[in-house]
Scaffold this motif. Structure first.
Motif, PDB file in Angstrom:
ATOM      1  N   THR A   1       0.839  -1.191   0.000  1.00  0.00           N
ATOM      2  CA  THR A   1       0.000   0.000   0.000  1.00  0.00           C
ATOM      3  C   THR A   1       0.869   1.234   0.000  1.00  0.00           C
ATOM      4  N   ASP A   2       0.468   2.215  -0.779  1.00  0.00           N
ATOM      5  CA  ASP A   2       1.205   3.466  -0.861  1.00  0.00           C
ATOM      6  C   ASP A   2       0.214   4.611  -0.699  1.00  0.00           C
ATOM      7  N   GLY A   3       0.206   5.222   0.449  1.00  0.00           N
ATOM      8  CA  GLY A   3      -0.682   6.349   0.662  1.00  0.00           C
ATOM      9  C   GLY A   3      -2.028   5.924   1.210  1.00  0.00           C
ATOM     10  N   GLY A   4      -3.102   6.437   0.592  1.00  0.00           N
ATOM     11  CA  GLY A   4      -4.446   6.222   1.106  1.00  0.00           C
ATOM     12  C   GLY A   4      -4.952   4.816   0.882  1.00  0.00           C
ATOM     13  N   SER A   5      -6.133   4.567   1.413  1.00  0.00           N
ATOM     14  CA  SER A   5      -6.696   3.218   1.386  1.00  0.00           C
ATOM     15  C   SER A   5      -7.068   2.775  -0.023  1.00  0.00           C
ATOM     16  N   ASN A   6      -7.177   3.708  -0.967  1.00  0.00           N
ATOM     17  CA  ASN A   6      -7.523   3.355  -2.331  1.00  0.00           C
ATOM     18  C   ASN A   6      -6.298   3.195  -3.221  1.00  0.00           C
ATOM     19  N   THR A   7      -5.115   3.259  -2.649  1.00  0.00           N
ATOM     20  CA  THR A   7      -3.897   3.177  -3.436  1.00  0.00           C
ATOM     21  C   THR A   7      -3.075   1.980  -2.989  1.00  0.00           C
ATOM     22  N   TYR A   8      -2.672   1.150  -3.950  1.00  0.00           N
ATOM     23  CA  TYR A   8      -1.892  -0.042  -3.647  1.00  0.00           C
ATOM     24  C   TYR A   8      -0.710  -0.142  -4.590  1.00  0.00           C
ATOM     25  N   ARG A   9       0.376  -0.744  -4.079  1.00  0.00           N
ATOM     26  CA  ARG A   9       1.495  -1.065  -4.946  1.00  0.00           C
ATOM     27  C   ARG A   9       1.805  -2.535  -4.770  1.00  0.00           C
ATOM     28  N   CYS A  10       2.143  -3.160  -5.861  1.00  0.00           N
ATOM     29  CA  CYS A  10       2.366  -4.598  -5.843  1.00  0.00           C
ATOM     30  C   CYS A  10       3.700  -4.931  -6.468  1.00  0.00           C
ATOM     31  N   CYS A  11       4.300  -6.000  -5.961  1.00  0.00           N
ATOM     32  CA  CYS A  11       5.531  -6.463  -6.556  1.00  0.00           C
ATOM     33  C   CYS A  11       5.623  -7.955  -6.400  1.00  0.00           C
ATOM     34  N   GLY A  12       6.140  -8.641  -7.387  1.00  0.00           N
ATOM     35  CA  GLY A  12       6.185 -10.086  -7.322  1.00  0.00           C
ATOM     36  C   GLY A  12       7.496 -10.655  -7.786  1.00  0.00           C
ATOM     37  N   THR A  13       7.736 -11.925  -7.419  1.00  0.00           N
ATOM     38  CA  THR A  13       8.881 -12.678  -7.865  1.00  0.00           C
ATOM     39  C   THR A  13       8.544 -14.130  -7.766  1.00  0.00           C
ATOM     40  N   ALA A  14       9.353 -14.987  -8.337  1.00  0.00           N
ATOM     41  CA  ALA A  14       9.237 -16.422  -8.152  1.00  0.00           C
ATOM     42  C   ALA A  14       8.924 -17.125  -9.426  1.00  0.00           C
ATOM     43  N   GLY A  15       9.579 -18.171  -9.686  1.00  0.00           N
ATOM     44  CA  GLY A  15       9.270 -19.027 -10.798  1.00  0.00           C
ATOM     45  C   GLY A  15       9.502 -18.323 -12.102  1.00  0.00           C
ATOM     46  N   ARG A  16       8.483 -17.607 -12.614  1.00  0.00           N
ATOM     47  CA  ARG A  16       8.612 -17.075 -13.950  1.00  0.00           C
ATOM     48  C   ARG A  16       8.206 -15.630 -14.137  1.00  0.00           C
TER      49      ARG A  16
ATOM     50  N   LEU B   1      12.619 -21.080  -7.721  1.00  0.00           N
ATOM     51  CA  LEU B   1      12.832 -20.722  -6.318  1.00  0.00           C
ATOM     52  C   LEU B   1      14.305 -20.871  -5.952  1.00  0.00           C
ATOM     53  N   GLU B   2      14.918 -21.948  -6.410  1.00  0.00           N
ATOM     54  CA  GLU B   2      16.343 -22.184  -6.134  1.00  0.00           C
ATOM     55  C   GLU B   2      17.197 -21.035  -6.646  1.00  0.00           C
ATOM     56  N   GLN B   3      16.942 -20.599  -7.869  1.00  0.00           N
ATOM     57  CA  GLN B   3      17.736 -19.505  -8.431  1.00  0.00           C
ATOM     58  C   GLN B   3      17.539 -18.215  -7.651  1.00  0.00           C
ATOM     59  N   HIS B   4      16.308 -17.925  -7.248  1.00  0.00           N
ATOM     60  CA  HIS B   4      16.057 -16.704  -6.480  1.00  0.00           C
ATOM     61  C   HIS B   4      16.850 -16.695  -5.179  1.00  0.00           C
ATOM     62  N   VAL B   5      16.840 -17.816  -4.490  1.00  0.00           N
ATOM     63  CA  VAL B   5      17.585 -17.901  -3.228  1.00  0.00           C
ATOM     64  C   VAL B   5      19.075 -17.716  -3.477  1.00  0.00           C
TER      65      VAL B   5
ATOM     66  N   TYR C   1       8.158 -12.300 -11.321  1.00  0.00           N
ATOM     67  CA  TYR C   1       7.808 -11.390 -10.239  1.00  0.00           C
ATOM     68  C   TYR C   1       8.985 -10.750  -9.533  1.00  0.00           C
ATOM     69  N   LYS C   2       8.659  -9.805  -8.609  1.00  0.00           N
ATOM     70  CA  LYS C   2       9.637  -9.397  -7.615  1.00  0.00           C
ATOM     71  C   LYS C   2       9.177  -9.974  -6.305  1.00  0.00           C
ATOM     72  N   ASP C   3       9.685 -10.522  -5.795  1.00  0.00           N
ATOM     73  CA  ASP C   3       9.651 -11.283  -4.579  1.00  0.00           C
ATOM     74  C   ASP C   3      10.460 -12.442  -5.086  1.00  0.00           C
ATOM     75  N   SER C   4      10.053 -13.081  -6.126  1.00  0.00           N
ATOM     76  CA  SER C   4      10.805 -14.093  -6.846  1.00  0.00           C
ATOM     77  C   SER C   4      10.042 -14.314  -8.125  1.00  0.00           C
ATOM     78  N   CYS C   5      10.521 -13.911  -9.285  1.00  0.00           N
ATOM     79  CA  CYS C   5       9.682 -13.994 -10.462  1.00  0.00           C
ATOM     80  C   CYS C   5      10.327 -14.396 -11.753  1.00  0.00           C
TER      81      CYS C   5
ATOM     82  N   GLU D   1      17.292 -31.300   2.179  1.00  0.00           N
ATOM     83  CA  GLU D   1      18.627 -30.878   1.773  1.00  0.00           C
ATOM     84  C   GLU D   1      18.603 -29.554   1.003  1.00  0.00           C
ATOM     85  N   LYS D   2      17.504 -29.285   0.315  1.00  0.00           N
ATOM     86  CA  LYS D   2      17.401 -28.090  -0.525  1.00  0.00           C
ATOM     87  C   LYS D   2      16.063 -27.396  -0.269  1.00  0.00           C
ATOM     88  N   PRO D   3      15.976 -26.686   0.841  1.00  0.00           N
ATOM     89  CA  PRO D   3      14.683 -26.090   1.244  1.00  0.00           C
ATOM     90  C   PRO D   3      14.437 -24.715   0.623  1.00  0.00           C
ATOM     91  N   TRP D   4      14.406 -24.656  -0.707  1.00  0.00           N
ATOM     92  CA  TRP D   4      14.342 -23.359  -1.384  1.00  0.00           C
ATOM     93  C   TRP D   4      13.095 -22.573  -1.004  1.00  0.00           C
TER      94      TRP D   4
END
Length: 305
Positions: free
Chosen positions: A4-19, A59-63, A21-25, A120-123
């Protein structure tokens, strides 16, 4: 990731993972989020989506990229790539405090849970811990990805024990794996998984949209041509075309923010028609809420469910 950025009607999103996003994308994240901000605007909300992109990323690559502080990512904001220098995952974390962070596994690996996590590989849990360290206030959600198209799942793949007979078989494995991942992370399977894959499958199985791509190469083809004959895929790498991406964006807004995308008015003019997008929005709404709509003149949707 979303925040969320600012007021209740404003949102920001970011993603990653797999294919996509930012978080893992990877590119799948870009497919899922391309139209979110434009659809949301017609619903009176401001939503900005940032994707931390590395093609085909697992997931492995992101880590590993995080641990090595690797400058390998491109940032996408609302579907537009930042052509500046390559970024690290820490750059994304340092940019803002997020409300939501999304993650998912890579395309073919999403169907095989051993690629998410082993002792052994808890990505999966490693990436989740990284997110919690940097964004402790954020709600983590899983972006449920989709199956390959019918012609592709029947081909041999090194990652699969044997080819699938139908695309729904791959989706069922993906669906089960994301539910298992949610359990492992302490997430709620009902509320914390964004069911894009389920919506794509519903569009194919019950609404008659095409489980195929138009051409082996997208070179020289327009977005409209890549949507010919009702198909949902853009190429043989299993990315969604504009039709599939529109459904995905509606699913995100319905699931994360509780918006009713049936009330949206934005649609990709020149590629899809306003009439068809009514159907696509209802597919997304049905996927998230279970409510089946009657749409005058459409043979796929019957009165009273």
């Amino acid at each position: 990731m979303c925040y969320t950025d600012g007021g209740s009607n404003t949102y920001r999103c970011c993603g990653t993972a797999g294919r996509a996003y930012k978080d893992s994308c990877n590119r799948y994240s870009c497919n899922s989020t391309q139209f979110i901000s434009k659809i949301a605007e017609t619903l009176g909300k401001k939503v900005t989506v940032t994707v931390l992109y590395y093609g085909g990323c697992t997931l492995e690559q992101h880590v590993n990229f995080y641990n090595n502080n690797s400058s390998v990512y491109r940032f996408y904001t609302d579907g537009v790539m930042d052509y500046g220098s390559y970024k690290t995952m820490k750059d994304a974390f340092n940019a803002d405090d997020y409300d939501y962070v999304t993650l998912h596994q890579g395309t073919s690996t999403a169907a095989v849970f051993d690629t998410y996590w082993t002792e052994e590989k808890p990505w999966l849990t490693d990436l989740y811990s990284i997110i919690q360290e940097h964004e402790p206030q954020a709600k983590v959600m899983i972006n449920q990805t989709w199956s390959f198209c019918e012609t592709c799942v029947t081909e041999p793949r090194d990652i699969w024990p044997e080819p699938y007979e139908y695309s729904v078989g791959m989706f069922k494995d993906i669906e089960a794996n994301y539910e298992k991942a949610a359990d492992m992370l302490g997430l709620n399977k009902e509320t914390d998984i964004i069911p894009v894959g389920k919506a794509v499958q519903l569009a194919k199985d019950e609404y008659g949209f095409g489980d195929f791509h138009v051409a082996e190469s997208t070179s020289g083809l327009t977005d409209a041509q890549l949507c010919a004959n009702g198909c949902l895929y853009t190429d043989n790498i299993h990315h969604l075309n504009i039709r599939g991406r529109y459904i995905a964006g509606c699913v995100w807004l319905e699931k994360i923010f509780g918006l009713d995308c049936r009330e949206a008015t934005f649609y990709p003019e020149g590629v899809l028609t306003a009439e068809e997008c009514v159907i696509l929005r209802n597919i997304a709404h049905e996927t998230v809420t279970g409510e089946k709509a009657y749409i005058e003149g459409d043979w796929r949707v019957l009165p009273d469910g």
